[in-house]
Design an enzyme around this catalytic site. Sequence first.
Site, PDB file in Angstrom:
ATOM      1  N   TYR A 161      68.610 -11.365 -32.560  1.00 24.86           N
ATOM      2  CA  TYR A 161      67.956 -10.150 -32.109  1.00 24.86           C
ATOM      3  C   TYR A 161      67.445 -10.337 -30.676  1.00 24.86           C
ATOM      4  O   TYR A 161      67.768 -11.317 -30.022  1.00 24.86           O
ATOM      5  CB  TYR A 161      66.872  -9.763 -33.107  1.00 24.86           C
ATOM      6  CG  TYR A 161      67.468  -9.438 -34.468  1.00 24.86           C
ATOM      7  CD1 TYR A 161      68.350  -8.369 -34.622  1.00 24.86           C
ATOM      8  CD2 TYR A 161      67.210 -10.236 -35.586  1.00 24.86           C
ATOM      9  CE1 TYR A 161      68.940  -8.087 -35.838  1.00 24.86           C
ATOM     10  CE2 TYR A 161      67.800  -9.955 -36.821  1.00 24.86           C
ATOM     11  CZ  TYR A 161      68.667  -8.889 -36.934  1.00 24.86           C
ATOM     12  OH  TYR A 161      69.263  -8.616 -38.141  1.00 24.86           O
ATOM     13  N   GLN A 167      56.031  -9.700 -39.185  1.00 20.17           N
ATOM     14  CA  GLN A 167      57.040 -10.131 -38.214  1.00 20.17           C
ATOM     15  C   GLN A 167      57.370  -8.973 -37.274  1.00 20.17           C
ATOM     16  O   GLN A 167      57.861  -7.919 -37.711  1.00 20.17           O
ATOM     17  CB  GLN A 167      58.321 -10.597 -38.902  1.00 20.17           C
ATOM     18  CG  GLN A 167      59.289 -11.223 -37.899  1.00 20.17           C
ATOM     19  CD  GLN A 167      60.633 -11.571 -38.492  1.00 20.17           C
ATOM     20  OE1 GLN A 167      61.369 -10.698 -38.934  1.00 20.17           O
ATOM     21  NE2 GLN A 167      60.967 -12.856 -38.491  1.00 20.17           N
ATOM     22  N   ARG A 210      59.471 -17.184 -34.618  1.00 22.97           N
ATOM     23  CA  ARG A 210      60.620 -17.647 -35.401  1.00 22.97           C
ATOM     24  C   ARG A 210      61.786 -17.947 -34.469  1.00 22.97           C
ATOM     25  O   ARG A 210      62.069 -17.191 -33.532  1.00 22.97           O
ATOM     26  CB  ARG A 210      61.045 -16.614 -36.440  1.00 22.97           C
ATOM     27  CG  ARG A 210      61.941 -17.259 -37.512  1.00 22.97           C
ATOM     28  CD  ARG A 210      62.211 -16.385 -38.690  1.00 22.97           C
ATOM     29  NE  ARG A 210      62.531 -17.221 -39.856  1.00 22.97           N
ATOM     30  CZ  ARG A 210      63.258 -16.820 -40.881  1.00 22.97           C
ATOM     31  NH1 ARG A 210      63.759 -15.598 -40.917  1.00 22.97           N
ATOM     32  NH2 ARG A 210      63.490 -17.629 -41.904  1.00 22.97           N
TER      33      ARG A 210
END
Length: 370
Positions: free
Chosen positions: A188, A96, A235
């Site tokens: 984020y 990720q 994601r």
Amino acid sequence: MLFESFQLEHNYLKNKIVMPPMTRSRAAKGEVPTALMAEYYAQRASAGLIITEGTPISTQGRGYAWTPGIYTQAQIEGWKKVTQAVHAKGGKIFVQLWHVGRVSHTSLQENGNSPVAPSAILAEGVKVFLAKNGQEASSGQGEMVQHSMPRSLSIPEIHQIIQDFVQAARNAIEAGFDGVELHGANGYLIEQFIDSQTNKRTDEYGGSLEGRLRFLKEVTTAVADAIGANKVGVRQAPLTTLMGAIDDTPEETYIAAAKILNEIGVAYIHIAEADWDNAPEMAVDFKAAYRKTFKGALIYSGKYTVQRAEEALQSGWADLIGFGRPFIANPDLPYRLQYGLPLNEPIREKFFGGGAEGYTDYPFAENKQL
């Protein structure tokens, strides 16, 4: 269905169980992955797909102590040990790729710089994990502190971050990963650009839905061009409010994002459902809209049981299911789930930092090494 195999683009997955990203803060000095991390991931290689903990693409992208990076050669070499160990056990593993944006602290940034964000907005009460007195991960000596006030990114800086994502993706392939997942969730940087309450820009990277989605589109396109769209997942967390990132019209926003990702042709979208008590539930209609819009694989994670997972798969709106925290204490989780065996309980105080205790020392069922 959960225990049946699945073909994810060029990757044959032995089952439909995903180990989603979970920060464990065990990296060595220089944010280098360790042999202990290789053991941890290899123990869990019976998952159909492992997605690593969030992995910063640059020093600027860091927000927490002892998280492994993928922007130096030493880090790439460390990750090679992880991918080789997982592949030796017959597993598949994506990394990720992570830029935390504003969710950082000046002590983690080069020269004590401020964290960066689409807009200079502080998220009150949003904390980051720092080492105490410069301690190493093995000490487990860390503390949570309020993140630092961010500054707004310039357009040339945005373009540089896109290139940082591309280089990190190339580094991931060099390190032996089967693919990459772009962290566009949980408040984020990518989500900070997407969500209306964290992006107050008036240039081409904000001001409208198209503008707020531009960064996602440009990062994903550039990474897909560099390593192949079939090696890229993204994601998303449409309804979570983690790290203070909130969108006023999440269904409109995230279905528009899914349309962009469908056009790029990425392998999957990984949807993080809110998993805390009294969290907003993602309506079935919303999930159906994702399925209608996006033709690749859809992964859902968030407090799933075997029963809920089977219902999701049979409904047709999910292809793969992530089981997060249970994987921490149960390296052989797929085996335990398939045969209805009791689960080990995790040691919460060992989640972040430390050594093997609460990390690689959880027992397999009947000492069964899968």
